[in-house]
Scaffold this motif. Structure first.
Motif, mmCIF file in Angstrom:
data_model
loop_
_atom_site.group_PDB
_atom_site.id
_atom_site.type_symbol
_atom_site.label_atom_id
_atom_site.label_comp_id
_atom_site.label_asym_id
_atom_site.label_seq_id
_atom_site.Cartn_x
_atom_site.Cartn_y
_atom_site.Cartn_z
ATOM 1 N N GLN A 112 0.851 -1.273 -0.171
ATOM 2 C CA GLN A 112 0.126 -0.062 -0.010
ATOM 3 C C GLN A 112 0.903 1.246 0.053
ATOM 4 O OE1 GLN A 112 0.536 -2.333 2.286
ATOM 5 N NE2 GLN A 112 -0.446 -1.486 4.170
ATOM 6 N N ASP A 113 2.060 1.121 0.222
ATOM 7 C CA ASP A 113 3.134 2.382 0.171
ATOM 8 C C ASP A 113 3.651 2.607 -1.063
ATOM 9 O OD1 ASP A 113 2.852 2.782 3.042
ATOM 10 O OD2 ASP A 113 4.051 0.951 3.465
ATOM 11 N N ASP A 114 3.210 1.931 -2.136
ATOM 12 C CA ASP A 114 4.067 1.902 -3.395
ATOM 13 C C ASP A 114 3.882 3.188 -3.890
ATOM 14 O OD1 ASP A 114 5.074 -0.503 -3.259
ATOM 15 O OD2 ASP A 114 3.411 -1.620 -4.355
ATOM 16 N N ALA A 115 2.588 3.689 -3.788
ATOM 17 C CA ALA A 115 2.030 5.011 -4.590
ATOM 18 C C ALA A 115 2.065 5.934 -3.634
ATOM 19 C CB ALA A 115 0.705 4.868 -5.469
ATOM 20 N N ALA A 116 2.468 5.981 -2.197
ATOM 21 C CA ALA A 116 2.503 6.897 -1.230
ATOM 22 C C ALA A 116 3.016 8.317 -1.791
ATOM 23 C CB ALA A 116 2.886 6.471 -0.013
ATOM 24 N N ALA A 117 1.954 9.426 -1.540
ATOM 25 C CA ALA A 117 2.708 10.774 -1.761
ATOM 26 C C ALA A 117 3.805 11.266 -0.776
ATOM 27 C CB ALA A 117 1.366 11.756 -1.624
ATOM 28 N N ALA A 118 3.713 10.875 0.471
ATOM 29 C CA ALA A 118 4.710 11.069 1.374
ATOM 30 C C ALA A 118 5.491 9.755 1.656
ATOM 31 C CB ALA A 118 4.334 11.966 2.559
ATOM 32 N N LYS A 119 6.638 10.174 2.119
ATOM 33 C CA LYS A 119 7.451 8.798 2.454
ATOM 34 C C LYS A 119 6.637 8.193 3.708
ATOM 35 C CE LYS A 119 11.957 10.290 0.495
ATOM 36 N NZ LYS A 119 13.218 10.378 0.619
ATOM 37 N N PRO A 120 6.309 6.836 3.736
ATOM 38 C CA PRO A 120 6.108 6.313 4.739
ATOM 39 C C PRO A 120 7.117 6.211 5.790
ATOM 40 C CG PRO A 120 6.385 4.693 3.022
ATOM 41 C CD PRO A 120 6.518 6.085 2.357
ATOM 42 N N THR A 121 6.985 6.461 7.040
ATOM 43 C CA THR A 121 8.190 6.254 7.900
ATOM 44 C C THR A 121 7.429 5.471 9.318
ATOM 45 O OG1 THR A 121 8.942 8.267 7.422
ATOM 46 C CG2 THR A 121 9.517 7.537 9.397
ATOM 47 N N ILE A 122 8.738 4.578 9.770
ATOM 48 C CA ILE A 122 8.155 4.041 11.074
ATOM 49 C C ILE A 122 9.245 4.534 12.000
ATOM 50 C CG2 ILE A 122 8.023 1.856 12.251
ATOM 51 C CD1 ILE A 122 7.523 0.457 9.358
ATOM 52 N N ILE A 123 8.685 4.747 13.371
ATOM 53 C CA ILE A 123 9.556 5.388 14.246
ATOM 54 C C ILE A 123 9.369 4.421 15.744
ATOM 55 C CG2 ILE A 123 9.269 7.766 13.759
ATOM 56 C CD1 ILE A 123 7.294 8.263 15.669
ATOM 57 N N ASN A 124 10.426 4.532 16.577
ATOM 58 C CA ASN A 124 10.449 4.020 17.853
ATOM 59 C C ASN A 124 9.743 4.513 18.732
ATOM 60 O OD1 ASN A 124 12.443 5.591 18.481
ATOM 61 N ND2 ASN A 124 13.796 4.087 19.282
#
Length: 392
Positions: free
Chosen positions: A146-158
């Motif tokens: 689902q992140d292939d066409a994301a407008a903003a960079k998908p980011t995961i944080i701790n």
């Protein structure tokens, strides 16, 4: 009595100055040792945040000449697919070079509203990175199609970075910036101690690896089952070597890398412990020597006190109390300097680490002085008044 003891100490200030200095220096060294020990212990108690057993890291150099993004995407996916197809492999994922327990560190910054946070550990990870390391996603999700066409960079944080950015507020879906790019938070993971058992997790953010680009590639992390042996490792090496344009292949085990980085972390503390031991021995010998010298020089005073009715225990208590007063004067000065560390936030450690280290150091110095002064005090108590006055 205490006032009289202070007067005695002041009258011999030149003689006591060296001893006071030795105790002060010993306190500062012991404080440094306990600071390291307490910090390492508190970090050690925290959960690792991931599973490293049976996780291998394949390092490779790929000189791919493919320029078309779709073809490059197929190339890297085929490489990963061929590794996953091996029966001993449970899961595999691309990763940036700063894999857990490595010496490589990538840093970034992140902005949210008026907050600007520096020195955030920055990782590039594949869609199955969390499964390889058995990481725990506590909010949102990991990367996916689902992140292939994301407008903003998908980011995961701790967790730690989440707390600093959002506190108790909403994190998932929030947009953050950094280095001219916009990112959207899609997940929060448990803190990962990527630098070993004795280092804190720190701040961390994860960005999805783009398989249609050469950026961020060079490592594949592989989760293997208990049937993986040396023969399988050899076959895995050959598989990577047979991939077009792959060279410089190296396979490492995270369990071995953990031992290595833990040993590296402990070296400064071991060196400091050795220095502290030598210093403590010198202080102990100095205390013995000074107190022994005091007894020999003060035989007349001790004999007179005994002659007018002072007990041996009171004479012994006087010498021990003098030593404890000297230790207290040194500790007052030492504690003042040690207290500056949490006040000025030196080295970025938690204030509790310094407070506990100060308390442990004070107790240690008092015990050291007490132990070193008990025997000379006992010897002073055994001096007979007639013999002492006759010698004088």
């Amino acid at each position: 009595m205490i006032r009289h003891l202070f007067k005695l100490i002041w009258n011999k200030k030149k003689q006591n100055f060296l001893l006071l200095t030795e105790i002060l220096v010993s306190f500062m060294v012991i404080f440094a040792v306990f600071t390291l020990v307490v910090n390492y212990y508190q970090n050690f108690k925290q959960p690792m945040g991931f599973a490293y057993d049976r996780v291998w890291v394949i390092s490779f150099q790929s000189d791919v000449k493919i320029k078309d993004k779709d073809s490059l995407d197929v190339y890297y996916k085929n490489m990963l697919g061929s590794i996953k197809a091996m029966p001993q492999v449970q899961e595999a994922s691309f990763s940036s070079s700063n894999v857990p327990f490595s010496a490589n560190t990538h840093m970034n910054n992140i902005d949210y509203k008026k907050l600007h946070i520096n020195r955030v550990n920055y990782y590039m990870a594949g869609d199955t990175y969390d499964k390889v390391l058995a990481m725990k996603v506590i909010e949102g999700r990991w990367f996916g199609k689902q992140d292939d066409a994301a407008a903003a960079k998908p980011t995961i944080i701790n967790q730690t970075l989440r707390q600093q950015l959002f506190g108790n507020g909403k994190a998932i879906g929030e947009k953050v910036g950094g280095e001219g790019s916009k990112r959207v938070i899609v997940g929060v993971v448990q803190d990962v101690k990527a630098k070993g058992d004795y280092q804190e997790a720190g701040l961390a953010m994860y960005e999805r690896i783009d398989t249609s680009s050469n950026d961020g590639h060079g490592r594949v992390m592989v989760k293997v089952n208990d049937r993986a042996d040396a023969a399988f490792e050899s076959r895995l090496y050959k598989l990577m070597a047979n991939n077009a344009n792959n060279s410089g292949i190296e396979i490492e085990h995270l369990a071995d890398k953990r031992k290595s980085i833990n040993n590296t972390t402990l070296i400064p503390m071991i060196i400091l412990l050795i220095v502290a031991c030598f210093l403590i021995i010198n202080v102990a010998l100095g205390l013995f020597g000074v107190l022994w010298y005091n007894i020999n020089k003060r035989k007349g005073e001790i004999g007179l006190r005994r002659a007018i009715g002072a007990s041996g225990n009171s004479v012994s208590a006087q010498l021990v109390t003098e030593s404890m007063i000297l230790a207290t004067l040194a500790l007052i000065i030492g504690t003042f300097f040690a207290a500056q560390f949490p006040l000025l936030n030196v080295f970025g450690l938690a204030a509790s680490v310094y407070v506990i280290a100060i308390l442990l150091s004070v107790v240690f110095i008092y015990l050291l002085v007490l132990v070193c002064s008990l025997y000379p005090g006992k010897q002073a108590a055994a001096i007979l008044p007639a013999i002492a006055l006759h010698e004088e």
